[in-house]
Design a protein around this motif. Structure first.
Motif, PDB file in Angstrom:
ATOM      1  N   UNK A  27       0.839  -1.203   0.000  1.00 44.95           N
ATOM      2  CA  UNK A  27       0.000   0.000   0.000  1.00 44.95           C
ATOM      3  C   UNK A  27       0.873   1.253   0.000  1.00 44.95           C
ATOM      4  N   UNK A  28       1.924   1.254   0.807  1.00 44.79           N
ATOM      5  CA  UNK A  28       2.827   2.394   0.883  1.00 44.79           C
ATOM      6  C   UNK A  28       3.517   2.623  -0.462  1.00 44.79           C
ATOM      7  N   UNK A  29       3.976   1.561  -1.093  1.00 45.35           N
ATOM      8  CA  UNK A  29       4.632   1.675  -2.387  1.00 45.35           C
ATOM      9  C   UNK A  29       3.678   2.245  -3.428  1.00 45.35           C
ATOM     10  N   UNK A  30       2.453   1.758  -3.449  1.00 49.74           N
ATOM     11  CA  UNK A  30       1.459   2.265  -4.407  1.00 49.74           C
ATOM     12  C   UNK A  30       1.205   3.750  -4.163  1.00 49.74           C
ATOM     13  N   UNK A  31       1.082   4.151  -2.899  1.00 50.13           N
ATOM     14  CA  UNK A  31       0.843   5.556  -2.561  1.00 50.13           C
ATOM     15  C   UNK A  31       2.020   6.419  -3.005  1.00 50.13           C
ATOM     16  N   UNK A  32       3.226   5.947  -2.755  1.00 49.69           N
ATOM     17  CA  UNK A  32       4.413   6.711  -3.150  1.00 49.69           C
ATOM     18  C   UNK A  32       4.521   6.829  -4.664  1.00 49.69           C
ATOM     19  N   UNK A  33       4.192   5.770  -5.384  1.00 53.29           N
ATOM     20  CA  UNK A  33       4.205   5.828  -6.850  1.00 53.29           C
ATOM     21  C   UNK A  33       3.173   6.829  -7.358  1.00 53.29           C
ATOM     22  N   UNK A  34       2.000   6.805  -6.750  1.00 54.62           N
ATOM     23  CA  UNK A  34       0.940   7.728  -7.146  1.00 54.62           C
ATOM     24  C   UNK A  34       1.365   9.173  -6.878  1.00 54.62           C
ATOM     25  N   UNK A  35       2.000   9.428  -5.734  1.00 51.12           N
ATOM     26  CA  UNK A  35       2.479  10.771  -5.423  1.00 51.12           C
ATOM     27  C   UNK A  35       3.547  11.207  -6.420  1.00 51.12           C
ATOM     28  N   UNK A  36       4.434  10.302  -6.778  1.00 47.11           N
ATOM     29  CA  UNK A  36       5.490  10.619  -7.724  1.00 47.11           C
ATOM     30  C   UNK A  36       4.900  10.972  -9.083  1.00 47.11           C
ATOM     31  N   UNK A  37       3.926  10.212  -9.547  1.00 43.43           N
ATOM     32  CA  UNK A  37       3.265  10.499 -10.817  1.00 43.43           C
ATOM     33  C   UNK A  37       2.579  11.857 -10.771  1.00 43.43           C
ATOM     34  N   UNK A  38       1.920  12.149  -9.660  1.00 42.93           N
ATOM     35  CA  UNK A  38       1.212  13.419  -9.521  1.00 42.93           C
ATOM     36  C   UNK A  38       2.202  14.578  -9.538  1.00 42.93           C
ATOM     37  N   UNK A  39       3.344  14.421  -8.911  1.00 42.03           N
ATOM     38  CA  UNK A  39       4.352  15.488  -8.901  1.00 42.03           C
ATOM     39  C   UNK A  39       4.883  15.741 -10.305  1.00 42.03           C
ATOM     40  N   UNK A  40       5.080  14.663 -11.067  1.00 37.41           N
ATOM     41  CA  UNK A  40       5.562  14.830 -12.435  1.00 37.41           C
ATOM     42  C   UNK A  40       4.553  15.587 -13.283  1.00 37.41           C
ATOM     43  N   UNK A  41       3.263  15.377 -13.008  1.00 39.74           N
ATOM     44  CA  UNK A  41       2.206  16.057 -13.756  1.00 39.74           C
ATOM     45  C   UNK A  41       1.955  17.462 -13.228  1.00 39.74           C
ATOM     46  N   UNK A  42       2.512  17.786 -12.079  1.00 39.15           N
ATOM     47  CA  UNK A  42       2.324  19.104 -11.495  1.00 39.15           C
ATOM     48  C   UNK A  42       1.106  19.200 -10.603  1.00 39.15           C
ATOM     49  N   UNK A  43       0.462  18.081 -10.295  1.00 39.33           N
ATOM     50  CA  UNK A  43      -0.721  18.084  -9.433  1.00 39.33           C
ATOM     51  C   UNK A  43      -0.285  18.069  -7.970  1.00 39.33           C
ATOM     52  N   UNK A  44      -1.144  18.582  -7.108  1.00 37.94           N
ATOM     53  CA  UNK A  44      -0.862  18.588  -5.670  1.00 37.94           C
ATOM     54  C   UNK A  44      -1.039  17.187  -5.099  1.00 37.94           C
ATOM     55  N   UNK A  45      -0.298  16.915  -4.023  1.00 36.72           N
ATOM     56  CA  UNK A  45      -0.427  15.630  -3.330  1.00 36.72           C
ATOM     57  C   UNK A  45      -1.755  15.562  -2.596  1.00 36.72           C
ATOM     58  N   UNK A  46      -2.335  14.385  -2.581  1.00 37.34           N
ATOM     59  CA  UNK A  46      -3.507  14.153  -1.748  1.00 37.34           C
ATOM     60  C   UNK A  46      -3.004  13.606  -0.424  1.00 37.34           C
TER      61      UNK A  46
END
Length: 61
Positions: A27-46
């Motif tokens: 779960x932690x890995x999935x969350x971190x991957x999702x945050x990384x993708x969002x940062x690359x797109x310029x979206x804010x972290x949830x």
């Protein structure tokens, strides 16, 4: 007395702990991957928890 049934229960408990830990790591890995993708797109972290503390040292808010 035979401690084998007791040992089986402790082994089962250890296996369950390992499975829970593995699930949390996934779960932690999935969350971190999702945050990384969002940062690359310029979206804010949830965030699921509390917002980060204000790091300003002057004390003004």
């Amino acid at each position: 007395m035979d401690d084998k049934p007791h040992k089986k229960a402790s082994e089962r408990a250890a296996d369950e702990r390992k499975a829970r830990a593995a699930q949390k790591l996934r779960e932690n890995l999935m969350r971190r991957k999702q945050q990384s993708r969002a940062r690359r797109k310029g979206a804010a972290d949830e965030t699921d928890g509390l917002p980060a503390a204000d790091s300003r040292e002057d004390g003004d808010h």
